[in-house]
Design a protein around this motif. Structure first.
Motif, PDB file in Angstrom:
ATOM      1  N   UNK A  91       0.813  -1.212   0.000  1.00 25.08           N
ATOM      2  CA  UNK A  91       0.000   0.000   0.000  1.00 25.08           C
ATOM      3  C   UNK A  91       0.850   1.268   0.000  1.00 25.08           C
ATOM      4  N   UNK A  92       2.096   1.166   0.452  1.00 26.71           N
ATOM      5  CA  UNK A  92       2.958   2.355   0.488  1.00 26.71           C
ATOM      6  C   UNK A  92       3.825   2.491  -0.763  1.00 26.71           C
ATOM      7  N   UNK A  93       3.573   1.614  -1.759  1.00 31.88           N
ATOM      8  CA  UNK A  93       4.317   1.701  -3.006  1.00 31.88           C
ATOM      9  C   UNK A  93       5.562   0.840  -3.064  1.00 31.88           C
ATOM     10  N   UNK A  94       5.953   0.253  -1.925  1.00 26.90           N
ATOM     11  CA  UNK A  94       7.100  -0.660  -1.916  1.00 26.90           C
ATOM     12  C   UNK A  94       6.666  -2.030  -2.440  1.00 26.90           C
ATOM     13  N   UNK A  95       7.631  -2.939  -2.527  1.00 19.55           N
ATOM     14  CA  UNK A  95       7.361  -4.277  -3.050  1.00 19.55           C
ATOM     15  C   UNK A  95       7.822  -5.334  -2.062  1.00 19.55           C
ATOM     16  N   UNK A  96       7.050  -6.417  -1.958  1.00 20.51           N
ATOM     17  CA  UNK A  96       7.423  -7.567  -1.128  1.00 20.51           C
ATOM     18  C   UNK A  96       7.232  -8.835  -1.941  1.00 20.51           C
ATOM     19  N   UNK A  97       7.952  -9.890  -1.541  1.00 21.74           N
ATOM     20  CA  UNK A  97       7.830 -11.174  -2.240  1.00 21.74           C
ATOM     21  C   UNK A  97       6.432 -11.751  -2.064  1.00 21.74           C
ATOM     22  N   UNK A  98       5.964 -12.448  -3.073  1.00 21.01           N
ATOM     23  CA  UNK A  98       4.616 -13.023  -3.047  1.00 21.01           C
ATOM     24  C   UNK A  98       4.511 -14.262  -2.161  1.00 21.01           C
ATOM     25  N   UNK A  99       5.617 -14.964  -1.951  1.00 25.63           N
ATOM     26  CA  UNK A  99       5.512 -16.233  -1.221  1.00 25.63           C
ATOM     27  C   UNK A  99       5.225 -16.019   0.262  1.00 25.63           C
ATOM     28  N   UNK A 100       4.529 -16.980   0.845  1.00 29.63           N
ATOM     29  CA  UNK A 100       4.197 -16.955   2.270  1.00 29.63           C
ATOM     30  C   UNK A 100       5.447 -17.307   3.078  1.00 29.63           C
ATOM     31  N   UNK A 101       5.902 -16.443   3.986  1.00 31.25           N
ATOM     32  CA  UNK A 101       7.091 -16.765   4.779  1.00 31.25           C
ATOM     33  C   UNK A 101       6.963 -18.071   5.561  1.00 31.25           C
ATOM     34  N   UNK A 102       5.731 -18.487   5.884  1.00 27.41           N
ATOM     35  CA  UNK A 102       5.541 -19.704   6.671  1.00 27.41           C
ATOM     36  C   UNK A 102       5.951 -20.965   5.913  1.00 27.41           C
ATOM     37  N   UNK A 103       6.117 -20.875   4.583  1.00 23.99           N
ATOM     38  CA  UNK A 103       6.538 -22.087   3.879  1.00 23.99           C
ATOM     39  C   UNK A 103       8.011 -22.417   4.152  1.00 23.99           C
ATOM     40  N   UNK A 104       8.699 -21.538   4.880  1.00 21.24           N
ATOM     41  CA  UNK A 104      10.077 -21.824   5.278  1.00 21.24           C
ATOM     42  C   UNK A 104      10.161 -22.880   6.388  1.00 21.24           C
ATOM     43  N   UNK A 105       9.071 -23.074   7.137  1.00 20.00           N
ATOM     44  CA  UNK A 105       9.101 -23.993   8.284  1.00 20.00           C
ATOM     45  C   UNK A 105       9.112 -25.447   7.829  1.00 20.00           C
ATOM     46  N   UNK A 106       9.843 -26.298   8.542  1.00 22.00           N
ATOM     47  CA  UNK A 106       9.954 -27.722   8.213  1.00 22.00           C
ATOM     48  C   UNK A 106       8.907 -28.521   8.980  1.00 22.00           C
ATOM     49  N   UNK A 107       7.933 -29.057   8.273  1.00 22.28           N
ATOM     50  CA  UNK A 107       6.866 -29.821   8.929  1.00 22.28           C
ATOM     51  C   UNK A 107       7.445 -31.038   9.654  1.00 22.28           C
ATOM     52  N   UNK A 108       7.058 -31.276  10.904  1.00 24.51           N
ATOM     53  CA  UNK A 108       7.621 -32.408  11.647  1.00 24.51           C
ATOM     54  C   UNK A 108       7.095 -33.759  11.162  1.00 24.51           C
ATOM     55  N   UNK A 109       5.979 -33.762  10.408  1.00 28.31           N
ATOM     56  CA  UNK A 109       5.380 -35.004   9.934  1.00 28.31           C
ATOM     57  C   UNK A 109       5.781 -35.296   8.493  1.00 28.31           C
ATOM     58  N   UNK A 110       6.958 -34.855   8.099  1.00 27.34           N
ATOM     59  CA  UNK A 110       7.430 -35.027   6.729  1.00 27.34           C
ATOM     60  C   UNK A 110       7.744 -36.488   6.420  1.00 27.34           C
ATOM     61  N   UNK A 111       7.900 -36.780   5.121  1.00 29.66           N
ATOM     62  CA  UNK A 111       8.358 -38.103   4.712  1.00 29.66           C
ATOM     63  C   UNK A 111       9.858 -38.205   4.995  1.00 29.66           C
ATOM     64  N   UNK A 112      10.319 -39.436   5.259  1.00 31.67           N
ATOM     65  CA  UNK A 112      11.724 -39.644   5.580  1.00 31.67           C
ATOM     66  C   UNK A 112      12.371 -40.598   4.594  1.00 31.67           C
ATOM     67  N   UNK A 113      13.693 -40.820   4.670  1.00 31.92           N
ATOM     68  CA  UNK A 113      14.397 -41.544   3.609  1.00 31.92           C
ATOM     69  C   UNK A 113      13.755 -42.850   3.164  1.00 31.92           C
ATOM     70  N   UNK A 114      13.307 -43.683   4.104  1.00 30.82           N
ATOM     71  CA  UNK A 114      12.720 -44.954   3.691  1.00 30.82           C
ATOM     72  C   UNK A 114      11.434 -44.748   2.898  1.00 30.82           C
TER      73      UNK A 114
END
Length: 287
Positions: free
Chosen positions: A194-217
Motif C-alpha cells: 500500500x505504500x508503493x514498496x514491493x514484497x515477495x509473493x511467497x508466504x514466509x511460513x513455507x520456510x518452516x519444516x513440517x515435523x510429519x514429513x516423509x523420511x528416507x525410507x
C-alpha cells in the motif's frame, strides 16, 4: 512473444493459480517450481517446449498468485495433493513432469504414488532427501518446528523500494543471474504494498519444516514405484548434495543421472540452453 494465460483451480479450499501456455490436445507437460519461486520462473523452457506439449506451470500454494494456507501448513504432501487436483482438472490420461528443487521432490512423490499417471519425469537438482539422511527424534523435530513458527510469527515481510532493488537481492543469492532475468523473476515474484514498496509473493511460513514429513525410507519406497523413464539432472556447482547423489539411479527402475557443469542450484537459469538440450533429448525431441 508467446505469453501464457492465467488460470485458476481449487484445492483444499484454496484458489490456486497456474500459467497455461496453450496447445490444447497435445500431451500435457507440467512444470513444478521450487520453494520461494513462482510459475513464471519456467518461461524459457515453457516457450521452447510448448510447440510439442500442452504446457502448464502452477504456482504452488503459498507462492506466486496462489492463495496462502490458513495456519501456515506447507508439507510436501500438501503440494502433492494440489498437483493431483490439477491433473484431475485437466482430465489427462497421462502427464509428463519437470520439477525443480522442492518441486522436484513434489514430482517424485507424485510419480511414486501414481506411477500410471506419469510417462516421463525430469528432476532438476531436486533430490533433497538422500537415502542416508538421518532422521532426528520426534521431539527434536517438533521443537524445531515450533521454534521456526514462533520466529516467523513476529517477522515483518521485507520491503523493497523498487522492483530493481528486489531483483538485486536475487542476484546476491545467485550471482549468475543476468539483469534481464532477475528483473523478470522479480516482476512476477513480487506484489506492490500500500505504500508503493514491493514484497515477495511467497508466504514466509513455507520456510518452516513440517515435523510429519516423509523420511528416507518413504522416499526410497516411492522411487522404487516410479515406472516411467526418469532423468535426474543435477547442477555441478549446487549447494545441495552434489557428488553424494552419485548412484541414486539404482533406487529407480528406469533412471539416469546427468550433471550440468558450471551451473548452480538454479541450473535452468544458469545454463538454460544446456538444460533445455538435455530435456529435449530425454523427451525425444532432439538436442
Amino acid at each position: 512473444m508467446l505469453v501464457p494465460q492465467s488460470r485458476t483451480y481449487e484445492s483444499h479450499g484454496l484458489r490456486l493459480h497456474y500459467a497455461d501456455w496453450g496447445n490444447a490436445g497435445a500431451p500435457v507437460l507440467i512444470l513444478v517450481h521450487g520453494g520461494r519461486d513462482h510459475c513464471r520462473s519456467w518461461d524459457v523452457l515453457a516457450r521452447s517446449l510448448q510447440p510439442h506439449f500442452h504446457v502448464l506451470a502452477p504456482d504452488l500454494r503459498g507462492h506466486g498468485d496462489s492463495d496462502w494456507t490458513k495456519g501456515g501448513s506447507y508439507a510436501l504432501t500438501e503440494y502433492v495433493y494440489d498437483l493431483a487436483q490439477l491433473v484431475r482438472a485437466m482430465a489427462a490420461p497421462e502427464i509428463r513432469l519437470i520439477g525443480h528443487s522442492m518441486g522436484g521432490m513434489v514430482s517424485l512423490i507424485y510419480s511414486g504414488s501414481f506411477p500410471e499417471q506419469v510417462s516421463r519425469l525430469v528432476v532438476l537438482d531436486g533430490v533433497t532427501m538422500l537415502p542416508d539422511t538421518p532422521k532426528p527424534p520426534a521431539h527434536e523435530r517438533i521443537s524445531k518446528w515450533i521454534g521456526q513458527l514462533d520466529k516467523l510469527h513476529g517477522r515483518t515481510p521485507r520491503r523493497y523500494r523498487t522492483i530493481e532493488d528486489a531483483a538485486a537481492q536475487m542476484v546476491l543469492y545467485n550471482k549468475r543471474l543476468s539483469r534481464e532475468l532477475s528483473l523478470h523473476l522479480a516482476t512476477h515474484g513480487t506484489r506492490q504494498n500500500e505504500d508503493g514498496t514491493y514484497s515477495w509473493k511467497f508466504d514466509p511460513y513455507q520456510r518452516a519444516s513440517a515435523p510429519h514429513r516423509l523420511w528416507p525410507d518413504d522416499h526410497v519406497a516411492l522411487w522404487s514405484r516410479i515406472a516411467c523413464p526418469t532423468l535426474l539432472l543435477n547442477a555441478g556447482e549446487s549447494f545441495l548434495a552434489g557428488p553424494r547423489a552419485a548412484g541414486l539411479e539404482r533406487y529407480f527402475p528406469q533412471a539416469r543421472v546427468e550433471t550440468i557443469a558450471g551451473a548452480g542450484h538454479w541450473l535452468q537459469h544458469d545454463k538454460p540452453q544446456e538444460v533445455l538440450s538435455a530435456i529435449r533429448r530425454f523427451l525425444g525431441l532432439g538436442g
